[in-house]
Design an enzyme around this catalytic site. Structure first.
Site, mmCIF file in Angstrom:
data_model
loop_
_atom_site.group_PDB
_atom_site.id
_atom_site.type_symbol
_atom_site.label_atom_id
_atom_site.label_comp_id
_atom_site.label_asym_id
_atom_site.label_seq_id
_atom_site.Cartn_x
_atom_site.Cartn_y
_atom_site.Cartn_z
ATOM 1 N N CYS A 132 -2.007 15.711 -2.651
ATOM 2 C CA CYS A 132 -0.591 16.087 -2.517
ATOM 3 C C CYS A 132 -0.141 16.987 -3.664
ATOM 4 C CB CYS A 132 0.275 14.836 -2.438
ATOM 5 S SG CYS A 132 0.068 13.950 -0.870
ATOM 6 N N GLU A 177 4.232 12.893 0.962
ATOM 7 C CA GLU A 177 4.524 14.182 0.317
ATOM 8 C C GLU A 177 4.025 15.347 1.177
ATOM 9 O OE1 GLU A 177 3.092 11.486 -0.890
ATOM 10 O OE2 GLU A 177 3.191 11.377 -3.078
ATOM 11 N N CYS A 179 -0.788 11.492 -5.085
ATOM 12 C CA CYS A 179 -2.249 11.620 -5.158
ATOM 13 C C CYS A 179 -2.636 13.069 -5.443
ATOM 14 C CB CYS A 179 -2.886 11.119 -3.863
ATOM 15 S SG CYS A 179 -2.819 12.306 -2.500
ATOM 16 N N ASN A 215 4.638 8.523 5.070
ATOM 17 C CA ASN A 215 3.196 8.372 5.322
ATOM 18 C C ASN A 215 2.957 7.890 6.750
ATOM 19 O OD1 ASN A 215 4.357 5.901 4.361
ATOM 20 N ND2 ASN A 215 2.356 5.084 3.851
ATOM 21 N N GLU A 234 -0.193 6.449 8.944
ATOM 22 C CA GLU A 234 -1.572 5.962 8.868
ATOM 23 C C GLU A 234 -2.251 6.024 10.233
ATOM 24 O OE1 GLU A 234 -1.274 2.136 6.903
ATOM 25 O OE2 GLU A 234 -0.893 3.135 4.977
ATOM 26 N N CYS A 243 -0.231 11.445 3.689
ATOM 27 C CA CYS A 243 0.746 10.941 2.716
ATOM 28 C C CYS A 243 2.142 11.486 3.015
ATOM 29 C CB CYS A 243 0.361 11.383 1.313
ATOM 30 S SG CYS A 243 -1.159 10.685 0.674
HETATM 31 N N1 THU Z 1 0.394 7.377 0.017
HETATM 32 C C1 THU Z 1 1.372 8.335 0.075
HETATM 33 O O1 THU Z 1 2.103 8.444 1.076
HETATM 34 N N2 THU Z 1 1.521 9.151 -1.001
HETATM 35 C C2 THU Z 1 0.727 9.134 -2.116
HETATM 36 O O2 THU Z 1 0.895 9.958 -3.015
HETATM 37 C C3 THU Z 1 -0.328 8.133 -2.237
HETATM 38 C C4 THU Z 1 -0.485 7.193 -1.100
HETATM 39 C C5 THU Z 1 0.221 6.494 1.187
HETATM 40 C C6 THU Z 1 -1.044 6.703 1.959
HETATM 41 C C7 THU Z 1 -1.243 5.356 2.585
HETATM 42 O O3 THU Z 1 -0.530 5.290 3.802
HETATM 43 C C8 THU Z 1 -0.616 4.370 1.617
HETATM 44 O O4 THU Z 1 0.190 5.159 0.746
HETATM 45 C C9 THU Z 1 -1.613 3.585 0.786
HETATM 46 O O5 THU Z 1 -2.514 4.420 0.165
#
Ligand code: THU
Length: 139
Positions: free
Chosen positions: A98, A56, A95, A43, A45, A54
């Protein structure tokens, strides 16, 4: 036979590169494609939170970019298995966004291996996670 332990290890390793200063939630993902290659993502940000990507989807986009073109349509392989590892007490489920993106290159039997730093693990399929995906019927 998929070496799901190795795939989960790869996801755990790449989570160390997570750029997550806002959530402090490290996620790593590793995809095994139909050519036997592994593609990882984490991930990333952003100060503008909604721009976060994300792990994935990072892995899927990496797979497409790294795949050697085998046809004029697309060089990307299909997803045989995908591992998602989080630095958390329990595994988390991908999520919705993804799930749809994974479905573009996977199928209902694609293995989804969910792991975490505490050692818990859950194995599901993409079909179980997203049983009725959007599909563009005009294509
Ligand atoms: N996140 C992912 O990388 N994958 C997911 O399926 C859900 C959330 C990350 C996004 C963000 O950087 C952190 O988790 C908190 O939401």
């Amino acid at each position: 036979m998929t070496d799901t332990d190795a795939l989960l290890d790869a996801a755990a390793r790449v989570a160390a590169n997570s750029y997550s200063p806002y959530s402090q939630f490290r996620v790593g993902s590793a995809i095994l494609d139909s050519r036997g290659e592994v593609h990882v993502g984490t991930n990333v940000e952003n100060a503008s939170y909604g721009l976060t990507i994300c792990a994935e989807r990072s892995a899927v986009f990496g797979m497409v970019a790294e795949s050697v073109s085998a046809s004029s349509e697309s060089g990307a392989g299909r997803i045989i298995a995908v591992a998602v590892w989080v630095d958390a007490p329990e595994p988390v489920s991908p999520c919705g966004a993804c799930r749809q993106v994974l479905t573009e290159f996977g199928n209902p039997d694609t293995e989804v291996i969910l792991g975490c730093s505490a050692g818990g693990r859950r194995d599901v399929t993409l079909g179980e996670l997203l049983p009725d995906p959007f599909s563009d019927l005009t294509l």
